[in-house]
Design a protein around this motif. Sequence first.
Motif, PDB file in Angstrom:
ATOM      1  N   VAL A   1      51.955  -1.960 -90.979  1.00 11.43           N
ATOM      2  CA  VAL A   1      50.873  -1.054 -90.599  1.00 11.43           C
ATOM      3  C   VAL A   1      49.910  -0.810 -91.759  1.00 11.43           C
ATOM      4  CG1 VAL A   1      52.358   0.076 -88.914  1.00 11.43           C
ATOM      5  CG2 VAL A   1      52.097   1.102 -91.166  1.00 11.43           C
ATOM      6  N   GLY A   2      50.305  -1.245 -92.962  1.00 17.02           N
ATOM      7  CA  GLY A   2      49.417  -1.117 -94.103  1.00 17.02           C
ATOM      8  C   GLY A   2      49.144   0.315 -94.508  1.00 17.02           C
ATOM      9  N   GLY A   3      50.164   1.145 -94.492  1.00 16.46           N
ATOM     10  CA  GLY A   3      49.949   2.527 -94.919  1.00 16.46           C
ATOM     11  C   GLY A   3      51.257   3.272 -95.047  1.00 16.46           C
ATOM     12  N   ARG A   4      51.140   4.513 -95.452  1.00 18.12           N
ATOM     13  CA  ARG A   4      52.320   5.354 -95.629  1.00 18.12           C
ATOM     14  C   ARG A   4      52.844   5.810 -94.271  1.00 18.12           C
ATOM     15  NH1 ARG A   4      55.243   6.283 -99.813  1.00 18.12           N
ATOM     16  NH2 ARG A   4      55.264   8.530 -99.521  1.00 18.12           N
TER      17      ARG A   4
ATOM     18  N   GLY B   1      59.728 -11.926 -83.629  1.00 16.93           N
ATOM     19  CA  GLY B   1      60.694 -10.831 -83.656  1.00 16.93           C
ATOM     20  C   GLY B   1      60.133  -9.637 -82.907  1.00 16.93           C
ATOM     21  N   ALA B   2      60.970  -8.636 -82.695  1.00 14.72           N
ATOM     22  CA  ALA B   2      60.487  -7.383 -82.113  1.00 14.72           C
ATOM     23  C   ALA B   2      59.522  -6.735 -83.102  1.00 14.72           C
ATOM     24  CB  ALA B   2      61.658  -6.451 -81.832  1.00 14.72           C
ATOM     25  N   PHE B   3      58.502  -6.043 -82.585  1.00 14.01           N
ATOM     26  CA  PHE B   3      57.449  -5.540 -83.458  1.00 14.01           C
ATOM     27  C   PHE B   3      57.948  -4.409 -84.356  1.00 14.01           C
ATOM     28  CE2 PHE B   3      53.524  -3.048 -84.329  1.00 14.01           C
ATOM     29  CZ  PHE B   3      52.894  -4.012 -85.093  1.00 14.01           C
ATOM     30  N   PRO B   4      57.746  -4.517 -85.679  1.00 13.54           N
ATOM     31  CA  PRO B   4      58.139  -3.445 -86.592  1.00 13.54           C
ATOM     32  C   PRO B   4      56.987  -2.479 -86.818  1.00 13.54           C
ATOM     33  CG  PRO B   4      57.617  -5.423 -87.847  1.00 13.54           C
ATOM     34  CD  PRO B   4      57.266  -5.709 -86.404  1.00 13.54           C
ATOM     35  N   GLY B   5      56.803  -1.534 -85.939  1.00 15.76           N
ATOM     36  CA  GLY B   5      55.684  -0.595 -86.068  1.00 15.76           C
ATOM     37  C   GLY B   5      56.110   0.829 -85.774  1.00 15.76           C
ATOM     38  N   ILE B   6      55.192   1.755 -86.032  1.00 11.96           N
ATOM     39  CA  ILE B   6      55.518   3.174 -85.877  1.00 11.96           C
ATOM     40  C   ILE B   6      55.794   3.522 -84.406  1.00 11.96           C
ATOM     41  CG2 ILE B   6      54.554   5.514 -86.060  1.00 11.96           C
ATOM     42  CD1 ILE B   6      53.183   4.607 -88.640  1.00 11.96           C
TER      43      ILE B   6
END
Lengths: 283, 317
Positions: A237-240, B161-166
């Motif tokens: 995500v390019g951030g904290r 792969g499965a998406f590594p995101g918030i």
Amino acid sequence: MTAPDQPPPSRGANDARALGGGEFQRCEGCAAVHETRVFETTYEVCPACGHHHRLSPERYRRLLLDDATFAAWDTHLESADPIEFSADVPYPERIAAAQRETGARDAIETGRARLGGHDIAYGCFRFAFLGGSMGSVVGEKVARLFERAASARIPAVLLQTSGGARMQEGIVSLMQMAKTVGARERLRAACVPFVSVMLGPTTGGVAASTAFLGDVNVAEPGALIGFAGPRVIEATVGGRLPEGFQRSEFLLDHGMVDLVVPRAELRAALVRLLGHLRPPPAA
Amino acid sequence: MPPFVLPFEKPFVELLTRVRELRVLAAGDPKLLGELARLEEKTAQVARDAYRELSPMQKLQIARHPERPYTLDYAARLLDDWVELHGDRRFGDDAAVVAGLGRYHGRSVVVVGHQRGRDADENARRNLGMPHPEGYRKAVRAFDLADRMGLPILTFVDTPGAFPGIAAEERGQSEAIAGSLAAMSRVRVPVVATIVGEGGSGGALAFAVANRVLVLEFGCYTVISPEGCAAILWRDAARAPEAAERLKMTAPDLLRLGIVDEVVAEPAGGAHHDHDEAARRLDRALSAALASLDSLSPAALADDRYRRFRAFGALVA
């Protein structure tokens, strides 16, 4: 490869916190310094801020199990080297070194135990052994734990802490996810309960297999729990990341765990759950 | 759009382009047929030589080739009466995962697969084939539907792969993957999975708990990407080719380790050079794999799948 069957009591990761020749320990949460014997009585929970430090499987036995003992299963199992992996040192040497450091054969202990008078199939991951990673031994012992729980019709209680699948076993370690989940689903079909306890950290292939498939999911406070590691997500995500992201309380807020239970109350919480979740007689 | 050509593909692609030009000319001038045959033979020879000794990283580059056939390309070629299903009934519809119903050799089946995009816009929409939790939950809907209706399940695996995101973590990526593994473990219908491209870790395995697992010739399947492995081992993603060697992730390795049951040959130079021929070859393997499961009862199918995965593990004797 050989290792003693009974690992010596180890303070494991807590050694890094030692001060004054081991007489004092610094809290990783608030940096307060307390006498080591204080941390021993609190099971490594900081009396000032409540930060939960890592605890060895031996001490979870003392914390949770009746008479602090269990009848261990499958203590002889050791990993082979399915893809002949080597990075700096060959995988078998990595295992031998981890065995020397921890006194354990691999990253989990399992056995039949009693908890508040309830017979259970019990397991606890050992993070100090290659980051609690799941390779052939962990996969096999978890699968057998669920299979034994199903045939004996006793609840499964599994304490998980792991960085994920064990890279050094390559694709064979990935298959352990399907193997453990398959065994867990057979336990579900048998109507025998599974209480999943997540310790910090629980990520990757262990988070994405059995950890969230409990009939009840329990987490220790402040534990890092998630699929991807925070650094990987930050890079994506390019951030904290937001404060508290992927911590137990975040998972509770998002509906992913039922309970966040402080270590001091964990045994009582499990006893209460097991009192409700009695396996019905076999159909 | 000019074709995307990998460096090691160049000699083959140049010959292939000439063969195609000559084919057009030869259609109007039979005198050119002899030359066409010679050029076709030479092209086949170049392909055999060039693709025999590819490194694992080069194979992965083919598996990731942007013109490679994806799930919807196979669905269009293998199935009649295709109906795509959308949404997880919880949050949304993840375009990185395709689920649907189709008729395969006269028999209704459920299809689930990862779906990459062909261009930048489509890749943004499909997130480069990296699912969010709602993608796995859509798949679980499809698996459960197949189970209730008694329909065989065909899956096509192709994801980094499965998406590594918030957002993925907020909505329970771990639980979603685990839920897909669990659903595939439970179903009492035949399941055949094919690694058609890149099989990236748990996000790939989530669609590959099958009675039979096939892999295309240049497909790869790994617990961690070589880039991720190199970053962990040497803090240097540029050493990915070295990590790729060590991870044993190519089709022959997977066959030797028993992870897959069969390697399906691709057209010369790889599936991206001829989608129709790639689909025909996969069709033969898929229909044989399905036929091999015909005699098993619903309970035996679930048992067969359990035993298949229960056996994986390398323990010291």
